[in-house]
Design a protein around this motif. Sequence first.
Motif, mmCIF file in Angstrom:
data_model
loop_
_atom_site.group_PDB
_atom_site.id
_atom_site.type_symbol
_atom_site.label_atom_id
_atom_site.label_comp_id
_atom_site.label_asym_id
_atom_site.label_seq_id
_atom_site.Cartn_x
_atom_site.Cartn_y
_atom_site.Cartn_z
ATOM 1 N N ASN A 100 6.299 -4.588 2.806
ATOM 2 C CA ASN A 100 6.161 -4.608 1.346
ATOM 3 C C ASN A 100 4.685 -4.554 0.959
ATOM 4 O OD1 ASN A 100 8.562 -5.270 -0.703
ATOM 5 N ND2 ASN A 100 9.134 -6.058 1.317
ATOM 6 N N LEU A 101 3.846 -5.285 1.699
ATOM 7 C CA LEU A 101 2.418 -5.313 1.360
ATOM 8 C C LEU A 101 1.769 -3.947 1.635
ATOM 9 C CD1 LEU A 101 1.559 -8.880 2.663
ATOM 10 C CD2 LEU A 101 1.659 -8.115 0.278
ATOM 11 N N TYR A 102 2.138 -3.329 2.777
ATOM 12 C CA TYR A 102 1.590 -1.988 3.054
ATOM 13 C C TYR A 102 1.981 -1.001 1.953
ATOM 14 C CZ TYR A 102 -0.018 -3.163 7.765
ATOM 15 O OH TYR A 102 -0.690 -3.701 8.829
ATOM 16 N N LEU A 103 3.200 -1.156 1.431
ATOM 17 C CA LEU A 103 3.626 -0.234 0.363
ATOM 18 C C LEU A 103 2.734 -0.353 -0.866
ATOM 19 C CD1 LEU A 103 7.515 -0.279 0.489
ATOM 20 C CD2 LEU A 103 6.004 1.696 0.746
ATOM 21 N N GLY A 104 2.208 -1.559 -1.093
ATOM 22 C CA GLY A 104 1.291 -1.744 -2.223
ATOM 23 C C GLY A 104 0.048 -0.877 -2.100
ATOM 24 N N ALA A 105 -0.338 -0.600 -0.837
ATOM 25 C CA ALA A 105 -1.564 0.183 -0.603
ATOM 26 C C ALA A 105 -1.269 1.672 -0.456
ATOM 27 C CB ALA A 105 -2.252 -0.333 0.661
ATOM 28 N N TYR A 106 0.004 2.047 -0.598
ATOM 29 C CA TYR A 106 0.448 3.404 -0.278
ATOM 30 C C TYR A 106 -0.366 4.499 -0.984
ATOM 31 C CZ TYR A 106 3.472 7.465 -0.002
ATOM 32 O OH TYR A 106 3.958 8.712 0.203
ATOM 33 N N HIS A 107 -0.608 4.300 -2.298
ATOM 34 C CA HIS A 107 -1.211 5.411 -3.043
ATOM 35 C C HIS A 107 -2.661 5.662 -2.660
ATOM 36 C CE1 HIS A 107 -2.694 2.091 -5.452
ATOM 37 N NE2 HIS A 107 -3.622 2.915 -5.881
ATOM 38 N N HIS A 108 -3.333 4.661 -2.053
ATOM 39 C CA HIS A 108 -4.731 4.935 -1.663
ATOM 40 C C HIS A 108 -4.923 4.934 -0.147
ATOM 41 C CE1 HIS A 108 -5.747 0.670 -0.884
ATOM 42 N NE2 HIS A 108 -5.022 0.398 -1.936
ATOM 43 N N VAL A 124 -5.643 -10.828 1.366
ATOM 44 C CA VAL A 124 -4.402 -11.230 0.682
ATOM 45 C C VAL A 124 -3.778 -12.435 1.402
ATOM 46 C CG1 VAL A 124 -2.000 -10.486 0.331
ATOM 47 C CG2 VAL A 124 -3.872 -9.063 -0.482
ATOM 48 N N PHE A 125 -3.787 -12.401 2.738
ATOM 49 C CA PHE A 125 -3.212 -13.521 3.489
ATOM 50 C C PHE A 125 -4.015 -14.805 3.284
ATOM 51 C CE2 PHE A 125 -0.923 -10.608 6.734
ATOM 52 C CZ PHE A 125 0.236 -10.663 5.964
ATOM 53 N N SER A 126 -5.330 -14.675 3.074
ATOM 54 C CA SER A 126 -6.090 -15.911 2.855
ATOM 55 C C SER A 126 -5.752 -16.506 1.489
ATOM 56 C CB SER A 126 -7.595 -15.685 3.032
ATOM 57 O OG SER A 126 -8.088 -14.947 1.955
ATOM 58 N N LEU A 127 -5.382 -15.645 0.539
ATOM 59 C CA LEU A 127 -4.958 -16.161 -0.772
ATOM 60 C C LEU A 127 -3.508 -16.649 -0.743
ATOM 61 C CD1 LEU A 127 -6.478 -13.466 -3.147
ATOM 62 C CD2 LEU A 127 -6.780 -15.915 -3.445
ATOM 63 N N PHE A 128 -2.682 -15.998 0.066
ATOM 64 C CA PHE A 128 -1.246 -16.320 0.108
ATOM 65 C C PHE A 128 -0.850 -16.655 1.554
ATOM 66 C CE2 PHE A 128 -1.963 -13.176 -3.244
ATOM 67 C CZ PHE A 128 -1.170 -13.577 -4.310
ATOM 68 N N PRO A 129 -1.283 -17.811 2.080
ATOM 69 C CA PRO A 129 -1.022 -18.113 3.498
ATOM 70 C C PRO A 129 0.462 -18.122 3.860
ATOM 71 C CG PRO A 129 -2.247 -19.906 2.409
ATOM 72 C CD PRO A 129 -2.077 -18.835 1.393
ATOM 73 N N ILE A 130 1.319 -18.476 2.910
ATOM 74 C CA ILE A 130 2.759 -18.517 3.222
ATOM 75 C C ILE A 130 3.266 -17.121 3.600
ATOM 76 C CG2 ILE A 130 3.508 -18.229 0.788
ATOM 77 C CD1 ILE A 130 5.286 -20.441 3.321
ATOM 78 N N LEU A 131 2.643 -16.083 3.038
ATOM 79 C CA LEU A 131 3.084 -14.715 3.345
ATOM 80 C C LEU A 131 2.663 -14.315 4.758
ATOM 81 C CD1 LEU A 131 2.429 -12.870 -0.045
ATOM 82 C CD2 LEU A 131 4.529 -13.963 0.775
ATOM 83 N N GLU A 132 1.540 -14.870 5.221
ATOM 84 C CA GLU A 132 1.138 -14.573 6.606
ATOM 85 C C GLU A 132 2.110 -15.245 7.577
ATOM 86 O OE1 GLU A 132 -2.894 -15.477 7.846
ATOM 87 O OE2 GLU A 132 -2.649 -13.906 9.383
ATOM 88 N N ALA A 153 1.167 -10.250 -4.603
ATOM 89 C CA ALA A 153 0.306 -9.861 -3.477
ATOM 90 C C ALA A 153 0.385 -8.345 -3.238
ATOM 91 C CB ALA A 153 0.719 -10.617 -2.223
ATOM 92 N N ARG A 154 1.576 -7.782 -3.398
ATOM 93 C CA ARG A 154 1.723 -6.317 -3.245
ATOM 94 C C ARG A 154 0.898 -5.606 -4.307
ATOM 95 N NH1 ARG A 154 7.679 -4.258 -3.808
ATOM 96 N NH2 ARG A 154 7.132 -4.711 -5.962
ATOM 97 N N GLY A 155 0.885 -6.172 -5.510
ATOM 98 C CA GLY A 155 0.027 -5.631 -6.575
ATOM 99 C C GLY A 155 -1.439 -5.718 -6.193
ATOM 100 N N VAL A 156 -1.828 -6.803 -5.550
ATOM 101 C CA VAL A 156 -3.239 -6.979 -5.152
ATOM 102 C C VAL A 156 -3.632 -5.968 -4.077
ATOM 103 C CG1 VAL A 156 -4.888 -8.599 -4.107
ATOM 104 C CG2 VAL A 156 -3.247 -9.416 -5.814
ATOM 105 N N MET A 157 -2.676 -5.619 -3.197
ATOM 106 C CA MET A 157 -2.946 -4.612 -2.150
ATOM 107 C C MET A 157 -3.274 -3.249 -2.763
ATOM 108 S SD MET A 157 -2.946 -5.817 0.919
ATOM 109 C CE MET A 157 -2.773 -4.357 1.976
ATOM 110 N N ALA A 158 -2.855 -3.044 -3.993
ATOM 111 C CA ALA A 158 -3.153 -1.765 -4.663
ATOM 112 C C ALA A 158 -4.563 -1.769 -5.248
ATOM 113 C CB ALA A 158 -2.123 -1.510 -5.762
ATOM 114 N N LYS A 159 -5.333 -2.837 -5.004
ATOM 115 C CA LYS A 159 -6.717 -2.977 -5.491
ATOM 116 C C LYS A 159 -6.803 -2.770 -7.000
ATOM 117 C CE LYS A 159 -9.455 -1.716 -1.473
ATOM 118 N NZ LYS A 159 -10.269 -2.888 -1.524
ATOM 119 N N PRO A 160 -6.094 -3.592 -7.752
ATOM 120 C CA PRO A 160 -6.010 -3.361 -9.195
ATOM 121 C C PRO A 160 -7.336 -3.566 -9.912
ATOM 122 C CG PRO A 160 -5.094 -5.498 -8.625
ATOM 123 C CD PRO A 160 -5.372 -4.798 -7.325
ATOM 124 N N GLU A 161 -7.570 -2.711 -10.901
ATOM 125 C CA GLU A 161 -8.651 -2.997 -11.858
ATOM 126 C C GLU A 161 -8.056 -3.848 -12.967
ATOM 127 O OE1 GLU A 161 -11.990 -0.985 -12.806
ATOM 128 O OE2 GLU A 161 -11.496 0.835 -11.705
#
Length: 243
Positions: A100-108, A124-132, A153-161
């Motif tokens: 799911n997290l990799y999919l967040g980065a898909y477009h870039h 992302v894992f340092s912010l959301f340790p439970i996901l790691e 976190a998936r949204g964050v993987m997309a490097k949002p502005e």
Amino acid sequence: MGDVLLTVHNLHVSYGPIRALKGLDLNVKKGEIVALLGANGAGKTTLLQSISGLLQPSDGQIFFKEEEITGKDPASIVKRKVIHVPEHRQVFGTLTVIDNLYLGAYHHYRTTGKRQIEEDLKRVFSLFPILEERKYQLAGTLSGGQQQMLAIARGVMAKPEVLLLDEPTLGLAPIVAKEVLELIRELNQTLGTTVLLIEQNVVSSLKIAHRAYVIAHGAIVKEGLAQELLHDHQVREAYLGQS
Ligand code: ATP
């Protein structure tokens, strides 16, 4: 906090005969958390869906930085790093957390490369340790709060502005809801992520926001610094049952 990232000007959006937005104006500056308050049906979700290109406005304009993005398709809005995390989480339940997290980065993926994406994942894992801890678990087996964290976190993987968050604490137990809002504040403080937030819990959202807008019947009826609105008697009366 300075430059305006998002400007909405005189926005009108209808669902057939139902006029959901009637000349709405707002702006979001770089580095801000801006909360959108308003009763059910006021038009908050409609606004986020219009910004991310899921709905076509009948009038008005939306600008990202200097560029008009009104009516552009959702994929091109995502490319500009305006990232929408919709209501009800919508993670891919049959995929693992990490997929799911990799999919967040898909477009870039092609422009960024694998090494950078692994760096982003670490952050992302340092912010959301439970996901790691749960990275190889199927997303559908996570608790509601964990799925919500995964959606953000998936949204964050997309490097949002700009991150558009629609009711991220919906259906969560109060203590978990508090954790999710704390994380949003942390994201804003550590990564400088700009956030436009719809949140049912008015007090909690005003506590983490810099500014807020109140929407009623498709238009802005009040705006101001979050701290001021927290003590505004009209807001307290309307949303907190106090004056
Ligand atoms: P909520 O907190 O209930 O999600 P909201 O402030 O996000 O409320 P919207 O969902 O944007 O409000 O709805 C604004 C108006 O548009 C409401 O009158 C709603 O009934 C109407 N509306 C929303 N979606 C549709 C749709 N798909 N078809 C027809 N009318 C809709």
